[in-house]
Each structure stands twice: as C-alpha cells, then as structure tokens.
Write a protein that holds these residues in place. Structure first.
Motif, PDB file in Angstrom:
ATOM      1  N   UNK A  49       8.155   5.730  15.914  1.00 32.49           N
ATOM      2  CA  UNK A  49       8.788   6.396  14.767  1.00 32.49           C
ATOM      3  C   UNK A  49       7.786   6.670  13.652  1.00 32.49           C
ATOM      4  N   UNK A  50       6.927   5.700  13.340  1.00 33.00           N
ATOM      5  CA  UNK A  50       6.037   5.822  12.175  1.00 33.00           C
ATOM      6  C   UNK A  50       4.621   6.248  12.528  1.00 33.00           C
ATOM      7  N   UNK A  51       4.212   6.022  13.782  1.00 35.64           N
ATOM      8  CA  UNK A  51       2.840   6.340  14.183  1.00 35.64           C
ATOM      9  C   UNK A  51       1.886   5.169  14.112  1.00 35.64           C
ATOM     10  N   UNK A  52       2.300   4.063  13.484  1.00 40.01           N
ATOM     11  CA  UNK A  52       1.432   2.901  13.339  1.00 40.01           C
ATOM     12  C   UNK A  52       2.238   1.633  13.616  1.00 40.01           C
ATOM     13  N   UNK A  53       1.534   0.522  13.799  1.00 45.64           N
ATOM     14  CA  UNK A  53       2.181  -0.757  14.084  1.00 45.64           C
ATOM     15  C   UNK A  53       2.861  -1.302  12.826  1.00 45.64           C
ATOM     16  N   UNK A  54       3.827  -2.221  12.979  1.00 47.88           N
ATOM     17  CA  UNK A  54       4.451  -2.836  11.798  1.00 47.88           C
ATOM     18  C   UNK A  54       3.437  -3.519  10.885  1.00 47.88           C
ATOM     19  N   UNK A  55       2.476  -4.207  11.464  1.00 51.17           N
ATOM     20  CA  UNK A  55       1.467  -4.913  10.660  1.00 51.17           C
ATOM     21  C   UNK A  55       0.645  -3.921   9.835  1.00 51.17           C
ATOM     22  N   UNK A  56       0.252  -2.802  10.441  1.00 48.27           N
ATOM     23  CA  UNK A  56      -0.548  -1.813   9.727  1.00 48.27           C
ATOM     24  C   UNK A  56       0.289  -1.152   8.626  1.00 48.27           C
ATOM     25  N   UNK A  57       1.552  -0.903   8.931  1.00 50.22           N
ATOM     26  CA  UNK A  57       2.432  -0.276   7.945  1.00 50.22           C
ATOM     27  C   UNK A  57       2.589  -1.193   6.726  1.00 50.22           C
ATOM     28  N   UNK A  58       2.755  -2.485   6.974  1.00 50.59           N
ATOM     29  CA  UNK A  58       2.896  -3.445   5.881  1.00 50.59           C
ATOM     30  C   UNK A  58       1.639  -3.470   5.020  1.00 50.59           C
ATOM     31  N   UNK A  59       0.478  -3.438   5.656  1.00 53.26           N
ATOM     32  CA  UNK A  59      -0.780  -3.407   4.911  1.00 53.26           C
ATOM     33  C   UNK A  59      -0.855  -2.158   4.044  1.00 53.26           C
ATOM     34  N   UNK A  60      -0.424  -1.012   4.594  1.00 53.63           N
ATOM     35  CA  UNK A  60      -0.433   0.239   3.830  1.00 53.63           C
ATOM     36  C   UNK A  60       0.527   0.161   2.648  1.00 53.63           C
ATOM     37  N   UNK A  61       1.689  -0.442   2.846  1.00 53.93           N
ATOM     38  CA  UNK A  61       2.633  -0.601   1.743  1.00 53.93           C
ATOM     39  C   UNK A  61       2.028  -1.431   0.616  1.00 53.93           C
ATOM     40  N   UNK A  62       1.268  -2.467   0.982  1.00 53.98           N
ATOM     41  CA  UNK A  62       0.659  -3.323  -0.037  1.00 53.98           C
ATOM     42  C   UNK A  62      -0.412  -2.570  -0.829  1.00 53.98           C
ATOM     43  N   UNK A  63      -1.177  -1.723  -0.142  1.00 54.26           N
ATOM     44  CA  UNK A  63      -2.171  -0.905  -0.858  1.00 54.26           C
ATOM     45  C   UNK A  63      -1.466   0.087  -1.772  1.00 54.26           C
ATOM     46  N   UNK A  64      -0.383   0.690  -1.279  1.00 58.73           N
ATOM     47  CA  UNK A  64       0.372   1.638  -2.096  1.00 58.73           C
ATOM     48  C   UNK A  64       0.931   0.949  -3.343  1.00 58.73           C
TER      49      UNK A  64
END
Length: 261
Positions: A49-64
């Motif tokens: 659905x997102x193109x990336x793993x849950x762990x990577x998505x969480x890391x991106x959310x933290x940077x955002x």
C-alpha cells in the motif's frame, strides 16, 4: 496487486497508531496485532500500500515531525521536543535528518525564510524551452488540477518515497505540464511528483502533508538507450501516503544555482 478496502483501512489504522504513539518504541508485531493481522501478512500488505516497510514509514514520520518542530519551535525548545518524538539523542536525529532532508537541523531551521522568499520570486522568472535530448531520457506529462497555481517538483528516486535528493529532478510552474529528464545514470527508479501553491506562509513550503502528490505506478528501468514517456496525475494526498521528507525549496535553489554556474 490490488489491495482491498479492508487492507487499505488496516494500513491507515496502523499509521494513525504510529502518529499517536510516535514517542514510543513501536514494532511491526505490535502494529500487526493492533490491526488484527499476522506480522508477515501485515508487513506485506503495508509495503504494497505505501511502498515501504512499517519500520521505514515510522522513521519517516519521525523525521517529518522533526521538520515541524524545527519550523515552529525556538532553538531552546528543540532538543526536548526532538527527544519526545522517538529519538534517543539529538546526534541520532541530526544524522538521520541530514540523510533524508539534505540539510542539518540547524541549517534547515535558519534557511526557511530565505528559501521561502526565493520560491515566491521564482514564479516570475522566465523559463527556457525544452531542448532536444540524447538518450537516455524520460519525458513526463503532468495532469495538473485546473485551479492549481504553484510549483511542481518531478524527480526520479531510488525508492517509492521522496525521502532524499532525487537522482535527477526538475521544478516547474503550474502552467508547465511537460518536462524532460536527461543524463540519467543507469538504474531502477520511481518517478514521483509533488506540488504546493504559492503561499505567504513559509511553513507551507517545508511541511508538505497537504502537498499534491503524483507517481508513476511502476518502477522504471533506465539503460543507455532509454526513451520513455510517462503520465503522472497530481492528486490530493491520501491517508497512507509516505511523508515528503526532501527539502523541495532547497532542490529548486540548487537547480537555479547550478544553471548560473
């Protein structure tokens, strides 16, 4: 593979959980249990659905979230706020932030006003016509909402998330619906686009959760003789779209600086 509404809703539910508990240690197993999936099935569906793993998505959310803190907070309150969104040290945050955004946190914070003024002046510059290109090149045709007035960024990224500087990219005004990307190194890339309207508020250029999005669904294999034409439609963001971490105003500034040299 086409995901069902139930699968998409499960991913959205997991992302909302991430945002609510962004200061906690969250595992894929915890997320899977929260939405009622097995860990393997959840990780597979989430990436589809997102193109990336849950762990990577969480890391991106933290940077955002870090970007939002830097835009809104005073220098004295930054450290405490950063530690509250899941980073164990400011050094760790700084390293990850520069990797994704392209600037250190301090550089990002002090450059927002300058880059905001640069973007708002850019819309009045004369734009050059496209030149004939030798392969490899990719021609991108954009479908832009008729009422949109602003700047569009198009680029080729190594992953289906705009989490760092693209391999190659261009900035366009909203009345420019075609562009050619040339001198592309061989490799496999994802064609992504983002756009934001001209604004008097600098935050609108650096916090991009409301920016228009677009992507070519399939990865593109670039070889020495590639001559591709892609169609990308800009749309409103969806609840499961990954964050736009790359500093788009800085990309435009660097593009214009390189032209002048």
């Amino acid at each position: 593979m086409t995901n069902t509404n139930d699968q998409i809703n499960a991913v959205i539910k997991a992302i909302e959980y991430m945002k609510k508990h962004i200061d906690k240690e969250i595992t894929s197993e915890e997320l899977a249990g929260f939405v009622g999936y097995s860990p393997y099935h959840f990780s597979r569906v989430f990436k589809e659905v997102t193109g990336v793993s849950p762990r990577y998505y969480l890391s991106a959310l933290r940077i955002e979230t870090g970007k939002e803190i830097l835009v809104n907070a005073s220098s004295s309150s930054v450290l405490k706020a950063i530690l509250a969104v899941g980073f164990r040290s400011f050094g760790t945050f700084s390293t990850r932030f520069k990797q994704f955004v392209g600037l250190s946190p301090k550089q990002f914070q002090i450059s927002t006003n300058h880059l905001h003024q640069f973007i708002n002046q850019y819309q009045y510059r004369d734009k050059c016509a496209q030149k004939l290109m030798n392969p490899p090149f990719i021609t991108i045709h954009l479908e832009v909402p008729v009422d949109f007035k602003g700047i569009i960024f198009v680029g080729l990224f190594p992953r289906p998330i705009p989490d760092q500087k693209p391999v190659i990219g261009k900035a366009l005004m909203s009345n420019q619906t075609n562009c050619v990307l040339s001198k592309i190194p061989p490799g496999t890339y994802y064609a992504l686009a983002a756009a934001f309207p001209i604004s008097l508020n600098p935050k609108d250029y650096f916090l991009l959760d409301r920016a228009l999005r677009g992507k070519f669904e399939n990865p593109i294999e670039v070889t020495s003789d590639t001559r591709e034409e892609l169609q990308i439609k800009l749309r409103q963001p969806l609840p499961f779209d990954p964050p736009i971490l790359v500093n788009l105003p800085k990309l435009l500034f660097d593009q214009e600086k390189n032209k002048a040299n």
